[in-house]
Structure formats: structure tokens, C-alpha cells
Design an enzyme around this catalytic site. Sequence first.
Site, PDB file in Angstrom:
ATOM      1  N   ILE A   1      66.769  -4.992   9.152  1.00 33.57           N
ATOM      2  CA  ILE A   1      66.354  -3.761   8.477  1.00 33.57           C
ATOM      3  C   ILE A   1      66.113  -2.649   9.489  1.00 33.57           C
ATOM      4  O   ILE A   1      66.489  -1.494   9.262  1.00 33.57           O
ATOM      5  CB  ILE A   1      65.098  -4.029   7.629  1.00 33.57           C
ATOM      6  CG1 ILE A   1      65.456  -4.920   6.429  1.00 33.57           C
ATOM      7  CG2 ILE A   1      64.484  -2.718   7.148  1.00 33.57           C
ATOM      8  CD1 ILE A   1      64.256  -5.384   5.622  1.00 33.57           C
TER       9      ILE A   1
ATOM     10  N   ASP B   1      57.199  -5.064  23.086  1.00 37.36           N
ATOM     11  CA  ASP B   1      56.651  -6.096  22.216  1.00 37.36           C
ATOM     12  C   ASP B   1      55.460  -5.480  21.493  1.00 37.36           C
ATOM     13  O   ASP B   1      54.432  -5.169  22.103  1.00 37.36           O
ATOM     14  CB  ASP B   1      56.207  -7.289  23.057  1.00 37.36           C
ATOM     15  CG  ASP B   1      55.657  -8.438  22.218  1.00 37.36           C
ATOM     16  OD1 ASP B   1      55.450  -8.247  21.009  1.00 37.36           O
ATOM     17  OD2 ASP B   1      55.429  -9.520  22.795  1.00 37.36           O
TER      18      ASP B   1
ATOM     19  N   SER C   1      55.511  -3.657   4.723  1.00 35.76           N
ATOM     20  CA  SER C   1      54.803  -4.727   4.039  1.00 35.76           C
ATOM     21  C   SER C   1      55.845  -5.738   3.576  1.00 35.76           C
ATOM     22  O   SER C   1      56.849  -5.957   4.245  1.00 35.76           O
ATOM     23  CB  SER C   1      53.999  -4.162   2.858  1.00 35.76           C
ATOM     24  OG  SER C   1      53.329  -5.203   2.171  1.00 35.76           O
ATOM     25  N   SER C   2      55.628  -6.365   2.436  1.00 38.76           N
ATOM     26  CA  SER C   2      56.552  -7.351   1.883  1.00 38.76           C
ATOM     27  C   SER C   2      56.179  -7.599   0.432  1.00 38.76           C
ATOM     28  O   SER C   2      55.007  -7.449   0.042  1.00 38.76           O
ATOM     29  CB  SER C   2      56.454  -8.668   2.668  1.00 38.76           C
ATOM     30  OG  SER C   2      57.106  -9.727   1.987  1.00 38.76           O
TER      31      SER C   2
ATOM     32  N   TYR D   1      51.518 -15.232   6.351  1.00 39.55           N
ATOM     33  CA  TYR D   1      52.414 -14.076   6.399  1.00 39.55           C
ATOM     34  C   TYR D   1      52.012 -13.042   5.350  1.00 39.55           C
ATOM     35  O   TYR D   1      51.909 -11.843   5.639  1.00 39.55           O
ATOM     36  CB  TYR D   1      53.849 -14.538   6.164  1.00 39.55           C
ATOM     37  CG  TYR D   1      54.862 -13.423   6.092  1.00 39.55           C
ATOM     38  CD1 TYR D   1      55.451 -12.917   7.241  1.00 39.55           C
ATOM     39  CD2 TYR D   1      55.247 -12.881   4.860  1.00 39.55           C
ATOM     40  CE1 TYR D   1      56.384 -11.889   7.178  1.00 39.55           C
ATOM     41  CE2 TYR D   1      56.181 -11.863   4.791  1.00 39.55           C
ATOM     42  CZ  TYR D   1      56.749 -11.364   5.945  1.00 39.55           C
ATOM     43  OH  TYR D   1      57.666 -10.353   5.869  1.00 39.55           O
TER      44      TYR D   1
ATOM     45  N   THR E   1      69.510 -10.584   6.036  1.00 37.06           N
ATOM     46  CA  THR E   1      69.326 -10.428   7.475  1.00 37.06           C
ATOM     47  C   THR E   1      69.302 -11.797   8.132  1.00 37.06           C
ATOM     48  O   THR E   1      69.284 -12.831   7.464  1.00 37.06           O
ATOM     49  CB  THR E   1      67.998  -9.714   7.782  1.00 37.06           C
ATOM     50  OG1 THR E   1      66.924 -10.554   7.334  1.00 37.06           O
ATOM     51  CG2 THR E   1      67.911  -8.365   7.088  1.00 37.06           C
TER      52      THR E   1
END
Length: 262
Positions: free
Chosen positions: A24, A70, A146-147, A160, A195
Site C-alpha cells: 500500500i 525504522d 488503521s485496519s 494487532y 499485497t
Amino acid sequence: MVSSAQQARFEGKVAVVTGGSRGIGAAVARRLVREGAAVAVGYRDDQESAAALVAEVRAGGGRALAVRADVADPEQTGALIERAVAEFGRLDVLASCAGVEHFDTLDRITPADFDHVFAVNTRGQLFAAQHAAAHLGEGGRIVLTSSVSASKAFFGHTLYAASKAAVEAMVLNLSAELGRGGIAVNAIAPGGTATDMARENGANYLHPDLAGKQDLSEWLEVGVALRRLAEPAEIAAGYAFLASADAAYMTGRTLRIDGGMF
């Protein structure tokens, strides 16, 4: 497809995309470049993909650079943003796309797991926003990630999901603070997307009781209205919208792009 009216939405603008070497993040970088932005591509490990993306952008006449950072280390994130400002002279957009996946049951989650997942998915995004906000002016945009897992249960996805739910709380509360300076902050909550991460973890989204009885493609047929995974470019369109003036009166919100997951 980007219309001619959209092609200049980011003309003269500068964006930083964390996690920009693949998936993404790479799609977001490409989309912003297509609409006129100069982009700093942050990456952690995949230098080859980041370099290839920058070469692709420059070959097409765009401006880009790749910087290793990172996001679990706020100092590296700060250095990424400072490098972008030094190279391009300003900052207008942060698209925070770096993240790590995690599946495991409660009895197996360790403190080290917690620290790692939250260091990248939550702390990393908070301090990316902090460093970016120091350079953003009126009209600046922050788009975090987010998710759908923040609002939909999946077996073994607790850690997660918690790290992503925290992101939604962050944008809600940061909106009041950053709005005083004319900066909008929102988040995208992607659903299943085609992905590398999805290919590596897709089967984990199925309930273990369905093991051997249903595969991911069959689940998509009955669990997602559009019956397929998203393409990264389709998710990137949401980031571009939130980063643009078209979303000028939208802040503190999470935009869910999930193909009608139910």
C-alpha cells in the site's frame, strides 16, 4: 484512474510516505507523484524496492528520494522527515503506511510481541505525526493507517487489532489539537488488500474451525460484498483523498475501505 482535474492536486507539494517501498505504501507514493507531489519514500529493509520506485519516479519526470528509517525508532523517523524537508524545502503531507502483522492466541502472546507490534503500529505512527506536525503549516495533512481489524473480530488477531484501534483514538484526539494550526489528521482502515503481507497472512484470517473446509477465496465470496481483495492502488486513492483539499473539512476520522466486508 486519475482525472485531468486531479493530476495537479499536489503540484508543488511534498509528501513523506513511511513503509513506502512496497504494498500500500508504494501505491500511495505512486499516486501522490502522479498528482504532482515530490515524495520521500521511507523504508526499513527493502532498499532494492525503494530504489527501484525512486528510479521509476525520476524516469517519469517526478521527484523522489528513498531514506532508510525504522519507524520503531522515533529518531530515525525524525531524520527521514528532516531529510525530506532539506531535500524538497517543505512538508505538506505525511502518509504513515509502515506496519507489521501479528497473529497469535492470548496464551501465546509475549511481552516482546506486544512491544514490537505497538512500537511499529502505534508508537511509530504517533511519533511520525509528531515529527511531521513540526513542519506542517495551514492545510497540512497527516494520514495514518488503521485496519478493519480495529472494528471486526478475527481469531488470534487481538494484539494487532489493539495496536490499530489505538491509531483511531489518536487521530480523533489529535484532530482537536492539530486543528488549531489548520492541520487535518485522519486514518485509513484498509480491508484485505493484494499485497505481500496478505499473501503471507491471508489464511490466518480464516477461523481455525474452517481449516481444510474453506480457503480465502471462498471466504471472500461470502464475506465481502465486492467478492475480492482490493488492489493497493484502490486503497491509495483513499490516502490521496484525505491528503488533498477535497477533504478540507474532514479530520479526526477513520475512512474504512474494505469492499463491503460484513
